[in-house]
Scaffold this active site. Structure first.
Site, mmCIF file in Angstrom:
data_model
loop_
_atom_site.group_PDB
_atom_site.id
_atom_site.type_symbol
_atom_site.label_atom_id
_atom_site.label_comp_id
_atom_site.label_asym_id
_atom_site.label_seq_id
_atom_site.Cartn_x
_atom_site.Cartn_y
_atom_site.Cartn_z
ATOM 1 N N THR A 167 1.213 -1.424 -0.071
ATOM 2 C CA THR A 167 -0.125 0.308 0.198
ATOM 3 C C THR A 167 1.006 1.051 0.048
ATOM 4 O O THR A 167 1.855 1.667 0.691
ATOM 5 C CB THR A 167 -0.733 0.262 1.593
ATOM 6 N N GLU A 212 -2.718 -4.327 -2.905
ATOM 7 C CA GLU A 212 -3.865 -6.140 -2.073
ATOM 8 C C GLU A 212 -5.617 -5.225 -1.015
ATOM 9 O O GLU A 212 -4.776 -4.938 -0.277
ATOM 10 C CB GLU A 212 -3.040 -6.262 -1.810
ATOM 11 N N PHE A 213 -6.388 -6.398 -1.386
ATOM 12 C CA PHE A 213 -7.453 -5.899 0.053
ATOM 13 C C PHE A 213 -7.765 -6.804 1.063
ATOM 14 O O PHE A 213 -8.711 -6.492 1.600
ATOM 15 C CB PHE A 213 -8.848 -5.280 -0.878
ATOM 16 N N LEU A 214 -7.190 -7.614 0.747
ATOM 17 C CA LEU A 214 -7.493 -8.877 1.518
ATOM 18 C C LEU A 214 -7.856 -8.614 2.779
ATOM 19 O O LEU A 214 -6.913 -7.020 3.213
ATOM 20 C CB LEU A 214 -6.273 -10.017 1.205
ATOM 21 N N ARG A 215 -8.342 -9.759 3.905
ATOM 22 C CA ARG A 215 -8.326 -9.266 5.338
ATOM 23 C C ARG A 215 -7.869 -10.127 6.258
ATOM 24 O O ARG A 215 -7.973 -10.707 5.858
ATOM 25 C CB ARG A 215 -9.975 -9.397 5.960
ATOM 26 N N ASN A 236 -9.607 2.067 2.013
ATOM 27 C CA ASN A 236 -9.280 1.708 3.650
ATOM 28 C C ASN A 236 -9.521 3.002 4.122
ATOM 29 O O ASN A 236 -10.498 2.439 5.338
ATOM 30 C CB ASN A 236 -7.963 1.006 3.954
ATOM 31 N N LEU A 257 -19.771 -1.855 10.347
ATOM 32 C CA LEU A 257 -20.667 -0.994 11.116
ATOM 33 C C LEU A 257 -20.704 -1.525 12.531
ATOM 34 O O LEU A 257 -22.161 -1.218 12.617
ATOM 35 C CB LEU A 257 -21.275 -0.996 9.890
ATOM 36 N N GLY A 314 -16.870 -0.714 18.623
ATOM 37 C CA GLY A 314 -16.561 -1.295 19.109
ATOM 38 C C GLY A 314 -14.765 -0.123 19.916
ATOM 39 O O GLY A 314 -15.604 0.630 20.357
ATOM 40 N N CYS A 347 -2.717 -1.301 9.259
ATOM 41 C CA CYS A 347 -3.229 -0.659 8.154
ATOM 42 C C CYS A 347 -4.285 0.105 7.951
ATOM 43 O O CYS A 347 -3.968 1.208 8.246
ATOM 44 C CB CYS A 347 -4.338 -2.019 6.690
HETATM 45 P P1 NAD Z 1 5.085 -7.665 6.746
HETATM 46 O O1 NAD Z 1 5.886 -6.760 7.387
HETATM 47 O O2 NAD Z 1 3.787 -8.971 7.014
HETATM 48 O O3 NAD Z 1 5.638 -8.525 5.778
HETATM 49 C C1 NAD Z 1 7.322 -7.701 4.798
HETATM 50 C C2 NAD Z 1 7.801 -8.741 4.409
HETATM 51 O O4 NAD Z 1 8.507 -7.836 3.471
HETATM 52 C C3 NAD Z 1 8.516 -9.622 5.757
HETATM 53 O O5 NAD Z 1 8.687 -10.299 6.021
HETATM 54 C C4 NAD Z 1 10.388 -8.591 5.573
HETATM 55 O O6 NAD Z 1 11.108 -9.678 6.288
HETATM 56 C C5 NAD Z 1 10.310 -8.126 3.783
HETATM 57 N N1 NAD Z 1 11.317 -7.313 3.782
HETATM 58 C C6 NAD Z 1 11.151 -6.105 3.829
HETATM 59 N N2 NAD Z 1 12.597 -5.993 3.341
HETATM 60 C C7 NAD Z 1 12.778 -6.373 2.313
HETATM 61 C C8 NAD Z 1 14.040 -7.180 0.934
HETATM 62 N N3 NAD Z 1 14.144 -5.353 1.082
HETATM 63 N N4 NAD Z 1 13.844 -7.658 0.620
HETATM 64 C C9 NAD Z 1 12.832 -8.496 0.172
HETATM 65 N N5 NAD Z 1 11.832 -9.015 1.666
HETATM 66 C C10 NAD Z 1 11.814 -7.759 2.090
HETATM 67 O O7 NAD Z 1 3.960 -6.815 6.197
HETATM 68 P P2 NAD Z 1 2.536 -7.207 5.561
HETATM 69 O O8 NAD Z 1 1.373 -6.919 6.468
HETATM 70 O O9 NAD Z 1 2.627 -8.134 4.451
HETATM 71 O O10 NAD Z 1 2.647 -5.285 4.320
HETATM 72 C C11 NAD Z 1 2.407 -5.807 2.931
HETATM 73 C C12 NAD Z 1 2.837 -4.244 2.479
HETATM 74 O O11 NAD Z 1 0.671 -4.482 2.125
HETATM 75 C C13 NAD Z 1 1.814 -3.737 2.845
HETATM 76 O O12 NAD Z 1 2.511 -2.292 1.802
HETATM 77 C C14 NAD Z 1 0.743 -3.257 3.917
HETATM 78 O O13 NAD Z 1 0.517 -1.593 4.074
HETATM 79 C C15 NAD Z 1 0.258 -3.949 2.001
HETATM 80 N N6 NAD Z 1 -1.474 -4.524 2.844
HETATM 81 C C16 NAD Z 1 -1.039 -5.399 3.733
HETATM 82 C C17 NAD Z 1 -2.498 -6.220 4.627
HETATM 83 C C18 NAD Z 1 -2.406 -6.981 5.487
HETATM 84 O O14 NAD Z 1 -3.735 -6.846 6.107
HETATM 85 N N7 NAD Z 1 -1.185 -7.223 6.230
HETATM 86 C C19 NAD Z 1 -3.355 -5.919 3.470
HETATM 87 C C20 NAD Z 1 -3.477 -5.413 2.115
HETATM 88 C C21 NAD Z 1 -2.214 -4.107 2.007
#
Ligand code: NAD
Length: 432
Positions: free
Chosen positions: A121, A151-154, A208, A250, A253, A260
């Site tokens: 994101t 990505e929009f996953l929950r 979001n 809605l 809580g 996120c």
């Molecule tokens: P996370 O911290 O769980 O995973 C990110 C991974 O990237 C880590 O394992 C980290 O070690 C790795 N990483 C960092 N730098 C790196 C590099 N240079 N090379 C290789 N790997 C590297 O984060 P996440 O929750 O998966 O979120 C990732 C992105 O997706 C964010 O931008 C987040 O906002 C977005 N997002 C997250 C969700 C969610 O529910 N978690 C949903 C939609 C979008």
């Protein structure tokens, strides 16, 4: 198709496994050596329902593998997804250093045409910056396209959300990239929206922030309901059954948390400010969210009076049900504040205790216990802080008899207030 995903976290790992499940060959890359070793040894570093089996099945089928080497990922795939963190900075703006560093790494090993897809994101105009960076640092004249594919996953429902997405957003100006992206996502049979990169990036922050707004709306209503004797669950249900509104997100809580909503909301406010718009509406969403926690804490102190040395059991540490993620968890925030006021806590979460121990250190005032029932034993009050469904199904007669004083603060409106009262609890929930 051969794909690689740079960043194997909550998004990268589940996305990689789901792509493999529909037949693509996926290399998941991560910079964290421990994480890669765990995955290579058959372990799963996060809790996400169904992920263990999905990863095992696809590794066994030879469609999913793990490495620490970005070069290996880029060399062996047509499309490279970026799913690294985009954490908040103290002023609310996004720290884009992970994205920038991956863009440079990819540039350094680009030898032929690749599609570079940003799944993290990111603020609007990041794809343009990624393209500039790759151009600047590539060592050959290899061509590439940059795509924004938010990505929009929950978390907690990630596999379902990925396998049956509401929509796929493909932001790019390259027709060749659009065709490939359509091919990757064809097995998911979801509506595809093709936009420019800036619009795709904005879709994610706008979506979001809107969901956070819905939650804050319900929380603001909870205040009105408490003041007027109405029931916020009935009000939001009555509203939400209107198809134009919808019942999801809605629920009143303790407020939203997680990795996120808080950061994406701050980022969107900051992005708007940089673009010359003061997004007051979203600032109010933030304010309502913080006030909700304050109001809940006030309920606890109004009832228990002095918190020092009060034994409080806390059910839940994860930021929501079905996950072990504690990033910006309201439950953790609540524990920290109760501890600061001198309370003695017993805490339990079905999945998040190991991760919680890194930020909430066990000690004389904080005990981690093995079951939800143990949390209640001997306590002056019990707090439901995360909406794990099993907390709603506890044997409340037993729970009550094990407590020193049967006081229950339900921060997630899991129980029926009249049933809790019939059981003999002093019961406080939100907006009811
Ligand atoms: P996370 O911290 O769980 O995973 C990110 C991974 O990237 C880590 O394992 C980290 O070690 C790795 N990483 C960092 N730098 C790196 C590099 N240079 N090379 C290789 N790997 C590297 O984060 P996440 O929750 O998966 O979120 C990732 C992105 O997706 C964010 O931008 C987040 O906002 C977005 N997002 C997250 C969700 C969610 O529910 N978690 C949903 C939609 C979008």
């Amino acid at each position: 198709m051969n794909l690689s995903i740079i960043g194997t976290g909550y998004v990268g790992l589940v996305t990689g496994a789901c792509f493999a499940e529909v037949g693509h060959r996926v290399i998941c890359v991560d910079a964290d050596a421990n994480k890669v070793r765990t995955l290579q040894a058959g372990g799963i570093p996060i809790f996400e329902p169904g992920l263990d089996a999905l990863v095992r099945r696809n590794v066994a089928a030879g469609r999913l593998s793990f490495t620490q080497s970005t070069a290996e990922g880029v060399a062996n795939s047509e499309v490279v997804f970026i799913a690294v963190p985009t954490p908040p900075q103290p002023d609310g703006s996004v720290d884009l250093s992970y994205i920038e560093s991956v863009a440079r790494e990819i540039a350094g090993c680009l030898t032929g045409y690749r599609i570079i897809v940003d799944k993290s994101t990111v603020p609007v105009k990041t794809a343009e910056k990624v393209a500039e960076t790759v151009k600047r640092y590539r060592k050959t004249d290899a061509d590439f396209d940059v795509v924004s594919n938010p990505e929009f996953l929950r978390e907690g429902f990630a596999i379902d959300d990925l396998m049956k997405p509401d929509r796929i957003v493909i932001g790019t100006s390259g027709p060749r990239a659009v065709a490939k992206m359509r091919e990757i996502y064809a097995p998911f049979e979801a509506p595809v929206i093709v936009t420019d990169t800036n619009s795709a990036e904005l879709i994610k922050h706008a979506a979001n922030s809107f969901l956070a707004l819905k939650i804050s709306y319900a929380n603001a209503l909870s205040v009105i309901c408490e003041a007027s004797g109405a029931n916020v669950q009935e009000v939001t249900r009555g509203m939400g059954l209107d198809a134009r509104i919808g019942t999801r997100f809605l629920q009143a809580g303790l407020g939203f948390g997680g990795s996120c909503f808080p950061k994406d909301l701050s980022a969107f406010i900051k992005i708007s400010e940089q673009l010359g718009y003061d997004f007051q509406l979203l600032k109010e969403v933030q304010r309502i969210n913080s006030a909700q926690m304050e109001r809940f804490l006030q309920k606890i102190t109004n009832t228990l009076w002095v918190l020092k040395d009060k034994r409080i059991g806390v059910l839940g540490l994860a930021f929501k049900q079905n996950t072990d993620d504690i990033r910006s968890s309201p439950a953790i925030d609540l524990c920290q504040r109760l501890l600061k006021d001198g309370a003695r806590l017993k805490v339990y979460d079905p999945q998040a205790m190991e991760k919680a121990k890194a930020v909430l250190k066990p000690g004389p005032a904080l005990e981690y216990v093995a079951t939800a029932e143990e949390v209640a034993t001997g306590s002056d009050a019990l707090v439901i802080a995360t909406e794990w469904p099993q907390f709603g199904k506890l044997d409340w007669t037993k729970v009550k008899s094990s407590m020193a004083t049967p006081i229950l603060f339900d921060g997630r409106n899991l129980l029926d207030p009249s049933e809790a009262a019939t059981q003999g609890f002093t019961y406080k929930s939100i907006g009811r």
